[in-house]
Scaffold this motif. Structure first.
Motif, PDB file in Angstrom:
ATOM      1  N   MET A 183      50.174  39.392  47.934  1.00 47.79           N
ATOM      2  CA  MET A 183      49.258  39.736  46.854  1.00 47.79           C
ATOM      3  C   MET A 183      49.891  39.334  45.526  1.00 47.79           C
ATOM      4  SD  MET A 183      47.209  43.262  46.596  1.00 47.79           S
ATOM      5  CE  MET A 183      45.950  43.489  45.371  1.00 47.79           C
ATOM      6  N   VAL A 184      49.683  38.069  45.148  1.00 44.48           N
ATOM      7  CA  VAL A 184      50.307  37.496  43.963  1.00 44.48           C
ATOM      8  C   VAL A 184      49.282  36.676  43.173  1.00 44.48           C
ATOM      9  CG1 VAL A 184      52.616  37.405  44.986  1.00 44.48           C
ATOM     10  CG2 VAL A 184      51.067  35.466  45.249  1.00 44.48           C
ATOM     11  N   GLY A 185      49.636  36.363  41.951  1.00 43.54           N
ATOM     12  CA  GLY A 185      48.810  35.506  41.112  1.00 43.54           C
ATOM     13  C   GLY A 185      49.648  34.939  39.986  1.00 43.54           C
ATOM     14  N   LYS A 186      48.991  34.206  39.060  1.00 40.89           N
ATOM     15  CA  LYS A 186      49.765  33.660  37.951  1.00 40.89           C
ATOM     16  C   LYS A 186      48.912  33.539  36.692  1.00 40.89           C
ATOM     17  CE  LYS A 186      49.375  28.743  39.040  1.00 40.89           C
ATOM     18  NZ  LYS A 186      50.088  27.521  39.347  1.00 40.89           N
ATOM     19  N   LEU A 187      49.589  33.766  35.590  1.00 42.43           N
ATOM     20  CA  LEU A 187      49.051  33.571  34.244  1.00 42.43           C
ATOM     21  C   LEU A 187      49.755  32.355  33.680  1.00 42.43           C
ATOM     22  CD1 LEU A 187      47.862  34.255  31.412  1.00 42.43           C
ATOM     23  CD2 LEU A 187      49.717  35.909  31.173  1.00 42.43           C
TER      24      LEU A 187
ATOM     25  N   THR B 252      44.474  41.189  26.507  1.00 45.20           N
ATOM     26  CA  THR B 252      44.350  42.511  27.116  1.00 45.20           C
ATOM     27  C   THR B 252      44.012  42.304  28.583  1.00 45.20           C
ATOM     28  OG1 THR B 252      43.592  43.521  25.058  1.00 45.20           O
ATOM     29  CG2 THR B 252      43.111  44.710  27.096  1.00 45.20           C
ATOM     30  N   ILE B 253      44.873  42.838  29.444  1.00 48.93           N
ATOM     31  CA  ILE B 253      44.699  42.722  30.890  1.00 48.93           C
ATOM     32  C   ILE B 253      44.332  44.104  31.424  1.00 48.93           C
ATOM     33  CG2 ILE B 253      45.791  42.103  33.080  1.00 48.93           C
ATOM     34  CD1 ILE B 253      47.862  40.528  31.324  1.00 48.93           C
ATOM     35  N   SER B 254      43.229  44.175  32.161  1.00 47.21           N
ATOM     36  CA  SER B 254      42.790  45.430  32.773  1.00 47.21           C
ATOM     37  C   SER B 254      42.803  45.274  34.284  1.00 47.21           C
ATOM     38  CB  SER B 254      41.371  45.783  32.316  1.00 47.21           C
ATOM     39  OG  SER B 254      41.320  45.915  30.914  1.00 47.21           O
ATOM     40  N   LEU B 255      43.133  46.348  34.987  1.00 51.00           N
ATOM     41  CA  LEU B 255      43.159  46.332  36.450  1.00 51.00           C
ATOM     42  C   LEU B 255      42.061  47.231  36.987  1.00 51.00           C
ATOM     43  CD1 LEU B 255      44.478  45.475  39.143  1.00 51.00           C
ATOM     44  CD2 LEU B 255      45.930  47.499  38.937  1.00 51.00           C
ATOM     45  N   ASN B 256      41.284  46.691  37.924  1.00 53.67           N
ATOM     46  CA  ASN B 256      40.214  47.428  38.581  1.00 53.67           C
ATOM     47  C   ASN B 256      40.389  47.280  40.089  1.00 53.67           C
ATOM     48  OD1 ASN B 256      37.690  48.739  39.020  1.00 53.67           O
ATOM     49  ND2 ASN B 256      36.731  46.747  39.270  1.00 53.67           N
ATOM     50  N   ASN B 257      40.674  48.376  40.779  1.00 55.18           N
ATOM     51  CA  ASN B 257      40.791  48.342  42.241  1.00 55.18           C
ATOM     52  C   ASN B 257      39.398  48.428  42.839  1.00 55.18           C
ATOM     53  OD1 ASN B 257      43.577  48.204  42.281  1.00 55.18           O
ATOM     54  ND2 ASN B 257      43.857  50.409  42.437  1.00 55.18           N
ATOM     55  N   THR B 258      39.028  47.420  43.630  1.00 53.47           N
ATOM     56  CA  THR B 258      37.735  47.448  44.303  1.00 53.47           C
ATOM     57  C   THR B 258      37.866  47.884  45.753  1.00 53.47           C
ATOM     58  OG1 THR B 258      37.857  45.084  44.833  1.00 53.47           O
ATOM     59  CG2 THR B 258      36.754  45.683  42.784  1.00 53.47           C
ATOM     60  N   ALA B 259      39.053  47.792  46.318  1.00 57.49           N
ATOM     61  CA  ALA B 259      39.323  48.273  47.679  1.00 57.49           C
ATOM     62  C   ALA B 259      40.819  48.531  47.798  1.00 57.49           C
ATOM     63  CB  ALA B 259      38.889  47.254  48.723  1.00 57.49           C
ATOM     64  N   GLY B 260      41.193  49.723  48.199  1.00 57.87           N
ATOM     65  CA  GLY B 260      42.608  50.060  48.329  1.00 57.87           C
ATOM     66  C   GLY B 260      43.203  50.544  47.024  1.00 57.87           C
ATOM     67  N   ASN B 261      44.484  50.799  47.055  1.00 60.77           N
ATOM     68  CA  ASN B 261      45.226  51.283  45.891  1.00 60.77           C
ATOM     69  C   ASN B 261      46.288  50.242  45.554  1.00 60.77           C
ATOM     70  OD1 ASN B 261      46.076  52.998  43.855  1.00 60.77           O
ATOM     71  ND2 ASN B 261      47.410  54.183  45.188  1.00 60.77           N
ATOM     72  N   HIS B 262      46.131  49.606  44.390  1.00 61.92           N
ATOM     73  CA  HIS B 262      47.001  48.502  44.010  1.00 61.92           C
ATOM     74  C   HIS B 262      47.477  48.661  42.574  1.00 61.92           C
ATOM     75  CE1 HIS B 262      45.625  46.552  47.655  1.00 61.92           C
ATOM     76  NE2 HIS B 262      44.382  46.847  47.290  1.00 61.92           N
TER      77      HIS B 262
ATOM     78  N   PHE C 216      52.437  37.243  38.674  1.00 60.72           N
ATOM     79  CA  PHE C 216      52.180  38.675  38.783  1.00 60.72           C
ATOM     80  C   PHE C 216      52.004  39.039  40.248  1.00 60.72           C
ATOM     81  CE2 PHE C 216      48.007  36.824  37.671  1.00 60.72           C
ATOM     82  CZ  PHE C 216      47.130  37.384  38.598  1.00 60.72           C
ATOM     83  N   ASN C 217      52.212  40.317  40.548  1.00 61.83           N
ATOM     84  CA  ASN C 217      52.170  40.794  41.921  1.00 61.83           C
ATOM     85  C   ASN C 217      51.666  42.228  41.958  1.00 61.83           C
ATOM     86  OD1 ASN C 217      55.025  41.169  40.768  1.00 61.83           O
ATOM     87  ND2 ASN C 217      54.919  42.699  42.381  1.00 61.83           N
ATOM     88  N   CYS C 218      51.324  42.661  43.163  1.00 62.53           N
ATOM     89  CA  CYS C 218      50.934  44.047  43.369  1.00 62.53           C
ATOM     90  C   CYS C 218      52.200  44.902  43.286  1.00 62.53           C
ATOM     91  CB  CYS C 218      50.257  44.225  44.724  1.00 62.53           C
ATOM     92  SG  CYS C 218      49.729  45.931  45.034  1.00 62.53           S
ATOM     93  N   SER C 219      52.144  45.935  42.451  1.00 59.25           N
ATOM     94  CA  SER C 219      53.333  46.764  42.237  1.00 59.25           C
ATOM     95  C   SER C 219      53.297  48.075  43.018  1.00 59.25           C
ATOM     96  CB  SER C 219      53.484  47.058  40.738  1.00 59.25           C
ATOM     97  OG  SER C 219      52.321  47.708  40.254  1.00 59.25           O
ATOM     98  N   ILE C 220      52.293  48.247  43.873  1.00 54.07           N
ATOM     99  CA  ILE C 220      52.196  49.438  44.718  1.00 54.07           C
ATOM    100  C   ILE C 220      52.169  48.976  46.167  1.00 54.07           C
ATOM    101  CG2 ILE C 220      50.730  51.393  45.394  1.00 54.07           C
ATOM    102  CD1 ILE C 220      49.734  51.499  42.495  1.00 54.07           C
ATOM    103  N   GLN C 221      53.084  49.487  46.972  1.00 57.18           N
ATOM    104  CA  GLN C 221      53.115  49.100  48.388  1.00 57.18           C
ATOM    105  C   GLN C 221      51.764  49.436  49.003  1.00 57.18           C
ATOM    106  OE1 GLN C 221      55.365  47.422  50.226  1.00 57.18           O
ATOM    107  NE2 GLN C 221      53.905  47.535  51.885  1.00 57.18           N
TER     108      GLN C 221
END
Length: 141
Positions: free
Chosen positions: A132-136, A80-90, A119-124
């Motif tokens: 803004m990328v990462g990997k699993l 289960t992957i959850s996303l939490n924006n701490t700054a900005g809209n991503h 994985f990448n940020c899907s909101i400009q």
């Protein structure tokens, strides 16, 4: 300045405002939350070793990075992957797994194939968006 020039400048200004509005601190609390367990830990009662564990990870997003930017799981795990924006809209997208999250959302996937999933940020989100990328990484059990 002629009327055409003024109209062109107004259109450019509007386009810039629209593009930059994605970077604000707007929250998007959609339903579809599966909870935010501690990063990388499995709930009590799950198997202690090998694939097939239920795991949760919360990815924090800020301008312009993910934390953690890399995480691992095993083939057979239910992640289960959850996303939490701490700054900005991503957003967070893992196209190969059909995951596309907005702030506050979660997705659960069963990992059936070893490999590296980018994985990448899907909101400009501004000038650093492309970085803004990462990997699993999914390993065999």
């Amino acid at each position: 300045m002629n009327k055409k020039s003024i109209m062109f400048l107004a259109l450019v200004a509007i386009a810039a405002l629209i593009a930059l509005s994605a970077c604000g601190n707007k929250t998007n609390n959609n339903a579809n939350n599966a909870g935010n367990a501690a990063t990388g830990t499995a709930p009590a009662g799950t198997p202690a070793a090998g694939g097939g564990e239920a795991k949760s990870i919360t990815v924090n997003a800020k301008n312009f990075e993910f934390e953690p930017a890399e995480f691992q799981a095993k083939v057979g795990d239910k992640l289960t992957i959850s996303l939490n924006n701490t700054a900005g809209n991503h957003g967070l997208a893992i196209p190969e797994l059909g995951v596309n999250l907005k702030n506050g959302e979660s997705a659960t996937v069963t990992l059936d194939k070893a490999g590296t999933y980018d994985f990448n940020c899907s909101i400009q989100c501004g000038s650093g968006h492309d970085n803004m990328v990462g990997k699993l990484t999914v390993t065999e059990t």
